[in-house]
Design a protein around this motif. Sequence first.
Motif, PDB file in Angstrom:
ATOM      1  N   PHE A 280       0.802  -1.223   0.000  1.00  0.00           N
ATOM      2  CA  PHE A 280       0.000   0.000   0.000  1.00  0.00           C
ATOM      3  C   PHE A 280       0.834   1.273   0.000  1.00  0.00           C
ATOM      4  CE2 PHE A 280      -2.692  -3.188   2.329  1.00  0.00           C
ATOM      5  CZ  PHE A 280      -3.563  -3.411   1.275  1.00  0.00           C
ATOM      6  N   THR A 281       1.867   1.310  -0.839  1.00  0.00           N
ATOM      7  CA  THR A 281       2.656   2.526  -0.996  1.00  0.00           C
ATOM      8  C   THR A 281       2.174   3.322  -2.203  1.00  0.00           C
ATOM      9  OG1 THR A 281       4.328   1.602  -2.485  1.00  0.00           O
ATOM     10  CG2 THR A 281       4.647   1.263  -0.104  1.00  0.00           C
ATOM     11  N   HIS A 282       2.560   4.583  -2.242  1.00  0.00           N
ATOM     12  CA  HIS A 282       2.168   5.412  -3.392  1.00  0.00           C
ATOM     13  C   HIS A 282       2.832   4.927  -4.676  1.00  0.00           C
ATOM     14  CE1 HIS A 282       6.055   7.230  -2.681  1.00  0.00           C
ATOM     15  NE2 HIS A 282       5.867   8.246  -3.498  1.00  0.00           N
ATOM     16  N   LEU A 283       4.020   4.325  -4.565  1.00  0.00           N
ATOM     17  CA  LEU A 283       4.690   3.808  -5.762  1.00  0.00           C
ATOM     18  C   LEU A 283       4.021   2.538  -6.270  1.00  0.00           C
ATOM     19  CD1 LEU A 283       8.428   4.438  -4.806  1.00  0.00           C
ATOM     20  CD2 LEU A 283       7.082   5.627  -6.558  1.00  0.00           C
ATOM     21  N   ARG A 284       3.596   1.665  -5.371  1.00  0.00           N
ATOM     22  CA  ARG A 284       2.844   0.475  -5.788  1.00  0.00           C
ATOM     23  C   ARG A 284       1.560   0.903  -6.500  1.00  0.00           C
ATOM     24  NH1 ARG A 284       1.654  -5.281  -4.491  1.00  0.00           N
ATOM     25  NH2 ARG A 284      -0.395  -5.558  -5.405  1.00  0.00           N
ATOM     26  N   MET A 285       0.862   1.875  -5.920  1.00  0.00           N
ATOM     27  CA  MET A 285      -0.362   2.379  -6.539  1.00  0.00           C
ATOM     28  C   MET A 285      -0.077   2.928  -7.933  1.00  0.00           C
ATOM     29  SD  MET A 285      -2.888   5.446  -5.175  1.00  0.00           S
ATOM     30  CE  MET A 285      -1.505   6.559  -4.864  1.00  0.00           C
ATOM     31  N   ALA A 286       1.000   3.694  -8.078  1.00  0.00           N
ATOM     32  CA  ALA A 286       1.319   4.287  -9.374  1.00  0.00           C
ATOM     33  C   ALA A 286       1.663   3.225 -10.411  1.00  0.00           C
ATOM     34  CB  ALA A 286       2.485   5.268  -9.223  1.00  0.00           C
ATOM     35  N   ARG A 287       2.410   2.204 -10.016  1.00  0.00           N
ATOM     36  CA  ARG A 287       2.745   1.132 -10.968  1.00  0.00           C
ATOM     37  C   ARG A 287       1.484   0.402 -11.434  1.00  0.00           C
ATOM     38  NH1 ARG A 287       7.116   0.322  -7.070  1.00  0.00           N
ATOM     39  NH2 ARG A 287       9.053   1.110  -7.994  1.00  0.00           N
ATOM     40  N   ASP A 288       0.541   0.215 -10.521  1.00  0.00           N
ATOM     41  CA  ASP A 288      -0.707  -0.442 -10.908  1.00  0.00           C
ATOM     42  C   ASP A 288      -1.534   0.434 -11.840  1.00  0.00           C
ATOM     43  OD1 ASP A 288      -0.114  -2.748  -9.572  1.00  0.00           O
ATOM     44  OD2 ASP A 288      -1.407  -2.365  -7.849  1.00  0.00           O
ATOM     45  N   TYR A 289      -1.497   1.734 -11.639  1.00  0.00           N
ATOM     46  CA  TYR A 289      -2.201   2.619 -12.566  1.00  0.00           C
ATOM     47  C   TYR A 289      -1.514   2.641 -13.928  1.00  0.00           C
ATOM     48  CZ  TYR A 289      -5.897   4.560  -9.678  1.00  0.00           C
ATOM     49  OH  TYR A 289      -7.049   4.721  -8.938  1.00  0.00           O
ATOM     50  N   VAL A 290      -0.196   2.553 -13.943  1.00  0.00           N
ATOM     51  CA  VAL A 290       0.513   2.482 -15.223  1.00  0.00           C
ATOM     52  C   VAL A 290       0.075   1.238 -15.997  1.00  0.00           C
ATOM     53  CG1 VAL A 290       2.781   2.173 -16.305  1.00  0.00           C
ATOM     54  CG2 VAL A 290       2.476   3.885 -14.515  1.00  0.00           C
ATOM     55  N   ARG A 291      -0.148   0.117 -15.293  1.00  0.00           N
ATOM     56  CA  ARG A 291      -0.698  -1.079 -15.950  1.00  0.00           C
ATOM     57  C   ARG A 291      -2.043  -0.769 -16.595  1.00  0.00           C
ATOM     58  NH1 ARG A 291      -2.643  -4.722 -12.885  1.00  0.00           N
ATOM     59  NH2 ARG A 291      -2.646  -6.340 -14.493  1.00  0.00           N
ATOM     60  N   MET A 292      -2.864   0.005 -15.897  1.00  0.00           N
ATOM     61  CA  MET A 292      -4.161   0.381 -16.445  1.00  0.00           C
ATOM     62  C   MET A 292      -3.985   1.236 -17.697  1.00  0.00           C
ATOM     63  SD  MET A 292      -6.562  -0.974 -14.600  1.00  0.00           S
ATOM     64  CE  MET A 292      -6.374  -2.071 -13.182  1.00  0.00           C
ATOM     65  N   TYR A 293      -3.097   2.222 -17.618  1.00  0.00           N
ATOM     66  CA  TYR A 293      -2.857   3.094 -18.774  1.00  0.00           C
ATOM     67  C   TYR A 293      -2.366   2.286 -19.974  1.00  0.00           C
ATOM     68  CZ  TYR A 293      -2.584   6.647 -15.003  1.00  0.00           C
ATOM     69  OH  TYR A 293      -2.820   7.445 -13.913  1.00  0.00           O
ATOM     70  N   GLU A 294      -1.398   1.392 -19.715  1.00  0.00           N
ATOM     71  CA  GLU A 294      -0.829   0.608 -20.813  1.00  0.00           C
ATOM     72  C   GLU A 294      -1.868  -0.313 -21.441  1.00  0.00           C
ATOM     73  OE1 GLU A 294       3.809   0.411 -19.186  1.00  0.00           O
ATOM     74  OE2 GLU A 294       2.409  -1.236 -18.764  1.00  0.00           O
ATOM     75  N   GLY A 295      -2.703  -0.930 -20.616  1.00  0.00           N
ATOM     76  CA  GLY A 295      -3.754  -1.786 -21.153  1.00  0.00           C
ATOM     77  C   GLY A 295      -4.756  -1.004 -21.981  1.00  0.00           C
ATOM     78  N   LEU A 296      -5.091   0.196 -21.515  1.00  0.00           N
ATOM     79  CA  LEU A 296      -6.019   1.052 -22.248  1.00  0.00           C
ATOM     80  C   LEU A 296      -5.444   1.445 -23.603  1.00  0.00           C
ATOM     81  CD1 LEU A 296      -8.669   2.752 -22.173  1.00  0.00           C
ATOM     82  CD2 LEU A 296      -7.293   4.596 -21.160  1.00  0.00           C
ATOM     83  N   LEU A 297      -4.164   1.821 -23.622  1.00  0.00           N
ATOM     84  CA  LEU A 297      -3.539   2.269 -24.870  1.00  0.00           C
ATOM     85  C   LEU A 297      -3.288   1.111 -25.836  1.00  0.00           C
ATOM     86  CD1 LEU A 297      -0.987   4.868 -23.439  1.00  0.00           C
ATOM     87  CD2 LEU A 297      -3.162   5.329 -24.567  1.00  0.00           C
ATOM     88  N   ALA A 298      -2.927  -0.053 -25.301  1.00  0.00           N
ATOM     89  CA  ALA A 298      -2.586  -1.183 -26.170  1.00  0.00           C
ATOM     90  C   ALA A 298      -3.806  -1.940 -26.658  1.00  0.00           C
ATOM     91  CB  ALA A 298      -1.641  -2.127 -25.428  1.00  0.00           C
ATOM     92  N   HIS A 299      -4.818  -2.066 -25.811  1.00  0.00           N
ATOM     93  CA  HIS A 299      -5.950  -2.939 -26.136  1.00  0.00           C
ATOM     94  C   HIS A 299      -7.299  -2.237 -26.102  1.00  0.00           C
ATOM     95  CE1 HIS A 299      -2.999  -6.122 -25.732  1.00  0.00           C
ATOM     96  NE2 HIS A 299      -2.754  -5.757 -24.487  1.00  0.00           N
ATOM     97  N   GLY A 300      -7.319  -0.966 -25.688  1.00  0.00           N
ATOM     98  CA  GLY A 300      -8.577  -0.241 -25.614  1.00  0.00           C
ATOM     99  C   GLY A 300      -9.451  -0.649 -24.454  1.00  0.00           C
ATOM    100  N   ARG A 301      -8.887  -1.355 -23.477  1.00  0.00           N
ATOM    101  CA  ARG A 301      -9.656  -1.770 -22.304  1.00  0.00           C
ATOM    102  C   ARG A 301      -8.734  -1.856 -21.100  1.00  0.00           C
ATOM    103  NH1 ARG A 301      -8.818  -6.451 -25.304  1.00  0.00           N
ATOM    104  NH2 ARG A 301      -7.799  -8.169 -24.167  1.00  0.00           N
ATOM    105  N   LEU A 302      -9.337  -1.840 -19.936  1.00  0.00           N
ATOM    106  CA  LEU A 302      -8.573  -1.878 -18.698  1.00  0.00           C
ATOM    107  C   LEU A 302      -8.331  -3.318 -18.263  1.00  0.00           C
ATOM    108  CD1 LEU A 302     -10.489   0.899 -16.720  1.00  0.00           C
ATOM    109  CD2 LEU A 302      -8.381   1.144 -18.037  1.00  0.00           C
TER     110      LEU A 302
END
Length: 312
Positions: A280-302
């Motif tokens: 539950f660190t801010h860096l763990r949270m940010a890395r998980d959001y980056v996964r969301m961003y990458e999935g959205l950009l690569a596949h159009g879905r989260l």
Amino acid sequence: MRIVLFQHTKVPVAKYGGAQRIVVWLSQALVELGHDVTLLAGRGSRVPGVRVVEIDADQVRVPGFDVQRVVGGPVDVMHYNELIRHPPKVPHLATLHGNRGPGVVVPPNVVCVSENHATRHGTAAFVHNGVRLDEYQFRADKDDFDLFLARLHSAKGWRVAVAVAKAERLRLVLAGGWRPSFSRWVRFVGEVGGDRKRDLLAGARCLWMPVQWDDPCPVNVLEALASGTPVLATPRGSLPELVGRDGGGIATTFEDLIALRRRLGDFDPNACRRRAERYFTHLRMARDYVRMYEGLLAHGRLPAGRRADAEA
């Protein structure tokens, strides 16, 4: 990645405001991870280390909002911290920080803040909130008081914490937004922030969270774990996945909560801190959001979220 975040209020906040703290910590963590971040936020906002563009919320919520013109360049993804009616002309997602009505399914570009939160809203996309550990003081040796730190609303269960304190004759510090009447076992300190809040979290024997609603991902629980303070909670919403086996205990009935409090010596402050550091660190949270961003950009879905006990 060129990321724009939007928070409709002024940040940071001095006292109450869990979602606002999350936005600040997320924007800082994304910068620490090497991303180009712009935060659109209310007038007067200042976030150390982050480029902030002060803006009125209504400017962002109108049809045809051109975020690239506002930030002066291309944008890979825009991240809202509210549900939106008029999406921008760039890839975008939104974090849902609260609850919708029973049975409401969120749109496909919405991220929830816990697994339970996501399940109740018909999605698999979630990212747990995370805190900046360096803003909290870890203490293994605790003072002689329990702590309740949240809005004094019936849904948060403050009356349960007070009832336990009276029944067990425990010293309870109640930090919230208004002042009810209490017994001599309960001390009211009002809303707290800064050093006062940090000291209370670090010094408390435990944090009471006997919530009576499905809390999505309360930041005060993560703040307590970061401070080495075990959490005593009811099994509502995200609480079981946040507290886990090493962050405190979960109980349903009033009698079980009393029994749980009597076992407080079984909970290790060091284990609480390690749980915060791992999940539950801010860096763990940010890395998980980056996964969301990458999935959205690569596949159009989260993509689906990662459970609290999954490795980063």
